[in-house]
Write a protein that holds these residues in place. Structure first.
Motif, mmCIF file in Angstrom:
data_model
loop_
_atom_site.group_PDB
_atom_site.id
_atom_site.type_symbol
_atom_site.label_atom_id
_atom_site.label_comp_id
_atom_site.label_asym_id
_atom_site.label_seq_id
_atom_site.Cartn_x
_atom_site.Cartn_y
_atom_site.Cartn_z
ATOM 1 N N PRO A 69 45.688 45.009 23.595
ATOM 2 C CA PRO A 69 44.322 44.519 23.812
ATOM 3 C C PRO A 69 44.041 44.432 25.310
ATOM 4 O O PRO A 69 44.947 44.154 26.106
ATOM 5 N N LEU A 70 42.799 44.665 25.682
ATOM 6 C CA LEU A 70 42.425 44.590 27.090
ATOM 7 C C LEU A 70 42.208 43.145 27.505
ATOM 8 O O LEU A 70 41.568 42.376 26.784
ATOM 9 N N ALA A 71 42.734 42.795 28.641
ATOM 10 C CA ALA A 71 42.511 41.460 29.197
ATOM 11 C C ALA A 71 41.113 41.408 29.796
ATOM 12 O O ALA A 71 40.599 42.407 30.309
ATOM 13 N N ASP A 72 40.512 40.258 29.730
ATOM 14 C CA ASP A 72 39.222 40.037 30.373
ATOM 15 C C ASP A 72 39.504 39.537 31.782
ATOM 16 O O ASP A 72 39.977 38.410 31.957
ATOM 17 N N PRO A 73 39.236 40.347 32.824
ATOM 18 C CA PRO A 73 39.594 39.932 34.177
ATOM 19 C C PRO A 73 38.793 38.734 34.693
ATOM 20 O O PRO A 73 39.142 38.170 35.716
ATOM 21 N N THR A 74 37.745 38.335 33.974
ATOM 22 C CA THR A 74 37.021 37.133 34.398
ATOM 23 C C THR A 74 37.752 35.862 33.990
ATOM 24 O O THR A 74 37.489 34.800 34.537
ATOM 25 N N THR A 75 38.689 35.977 33.024
ATOM 26 C CA THR A 75 39.408 34.793 32.546
ATOM 27 C C THR A 75 40.920 34.923 32.619
ATOM 28 O O THR A 75 41.627 33.935 32.470
ATOM 29 N N SER A 76 41.437 36.136 32.821
ATOM 30 C CA SER A 76 42.879 36.376 32.864
ATOM 31 C C SER A 76 43.227 37.219 34.076
ATOM 32 O O SER A 76 42.500 38.144 34.414
ATOM 33 N N ALA A 77 44.353 36.902 34.696
ATOM 34 C CA ALA A 77 44.849 37.723 35.804
ATOM 35 C C ALA A 77 46.008 38.554 35.279
ATOM 36 O O ALA A 77 46.951 38.020 34.705
ATOM 37 N N GLN A 78 45.915 39.844 35.460
ATOM 38 C CA GLN A 78 47.002 40.724 35.036
ATOM 39 C C GLN A 78 47.689 41.342 36.242
ATOM 40 O O GLN A 78 48.879 41.587 36.227
ATOM 41 N N VAL A 79 46.924 41.572 37.287
ATOM 42 C CA VAL A 79 47.473 42.187 38.486
ATOM 43 C C VAL A 79 46.610 41.785 39.682
ATOM 44 O O VAL A 79 45.413 41.524 39.537
ATOM 45 N N ILE A 80 47.235 41.688 40.841
ATOM 46 C CA ILE A 80 46.520 41.514 42.104
ATOM 47 C C ILE A 80 46.863 42.729 42.950
ATOM 48 O O ILE A 80 48.032 42.979 43.234
ATOM 49 N N VAL A 81 45.854 43.473 43.321
ATOM 50 C CA VAL A 81 46.057 44.670 44.130
ATOM 51 C C VAL A 81 45.856 44.275 45.592
ATOM 52 O O VAL A 81 44.789 43.786 45.963
ATOM 53 N N ALA A 82 46.900 44.459 46.404
ATOM 54 C CA ALA A 82 46.833 44.101 47.818
ATOM 55 C C ALA A 82 46.798 45.372 48.661
ATOM 56 O O ALA A 82 47.610 46.272 48.470
ATOM 57 N N LEU A 83 45.850 45.409 49.585
ATOM 58 C CA LEU A 83 45.677 46.563 50.464
ATOM 59 C C LEU A 83 45.661 46.084 51.912
ATOM 60 O O LEU A 83 44.986 45.112 52.242
ATOM 61 N N SER A 84 46.392 46.785 52.758
ATOM 62 C CA SER A 84 46.442 46.398 54.164
ATOM 63 C C SER A 84 45.205 46.903 54.905
ATOM 64 O O SER A 84 44.588 47.892 54.516
ATOM 65 N N ARG A 85 44.873 46.210 55.947
ATOM 66 C CA ARG A 85 43.805 46.573 56.870
ATOM 67 C C ARG A 85 44.425 46.661 58.259
ATOM 68 O O ARG A 85 45.527 46.178 58.494
ATOM 69 N N ASP A 86 43.703 47.249 59.198
ATOM 70 C CA ASP A 86 44.237 47.473 60.541
ATOM 71 C C ASP A 86 44.211 46.244 61.442
ATOM 72 O O ASP A 86 44.864 46.229 62.484
#
Length: 144
Positions: A63-80
């Motif tokens: 089943p798909l998680a609802d990202p408004t109520t569940s956290a499945q992953v945090i995507v971290a991206l670097s900046r300069d």
């Protein structure tokens, strides 16, 4: 050939998602974009595939998680730089994102978190190059 990263995220509104990610400075690759999905290009190695719920559901039996109520992953991206982190957040907030917590400043690393309009969690960070090479303890000892 170097590894490319494709992060798949769900959306309830594909046009809104495309507008949000282009506001962050990304491009949309039209060759891999249709009414079901958009290919968000961060750079030559990192892409988000933003998929409608129905389309995303074709790739999993779970089943798909609802990202408004569940956290499945945090995507971290670097900046300069720290300023780039802040500028990215300002653009994302203006495009409908939400900042769920205060900026985090660890001295050697500065990060801010934003949720896209669907609730998917993104973190943008700047890490001092010396800390990235030597580890945070070494950086903190040298800058105490």
């Amino acid at each position: 050939m170097s590894t490319q990263i494709f992060v798949n995220l769900t959306t309830t509104d594909l046009d809104r998602s495309k507008a949000f990610y282009t506001a962050l400075g990304c491009e949309i690759n039209p060759l891999f974009t249709d009414e079901n999905a958009a290919c968000v290009v961060w750079d030559e190695q990192v892409f988000f595939m933003v998929l409608t719920h129905e389309h995303f559901g074709q790739f999993t039996e779970k089943p798909l998680a609802d990202p408004t109520t569940s956290a499945q992953v945090i995507v971290a991206l670097s900046r300069d730089s720290r300023d780039d982190v802040d500028a990215t957040l300002v653009a994302g907030l203006a495009a409908g994102g939400r900042e769920p917590r205060e900026p985090q400043d660890y001295g050697f690393m500065y990060s801010r978190t934003i949720e896209d309009p669907d609730g998917n969690i993104l973190e943008f960070l700047y890490m001092d190059p010396a800390a990235a090479e030597q580890g945070p303890e070494s950086y903190l000892a040298d800058n105490a």
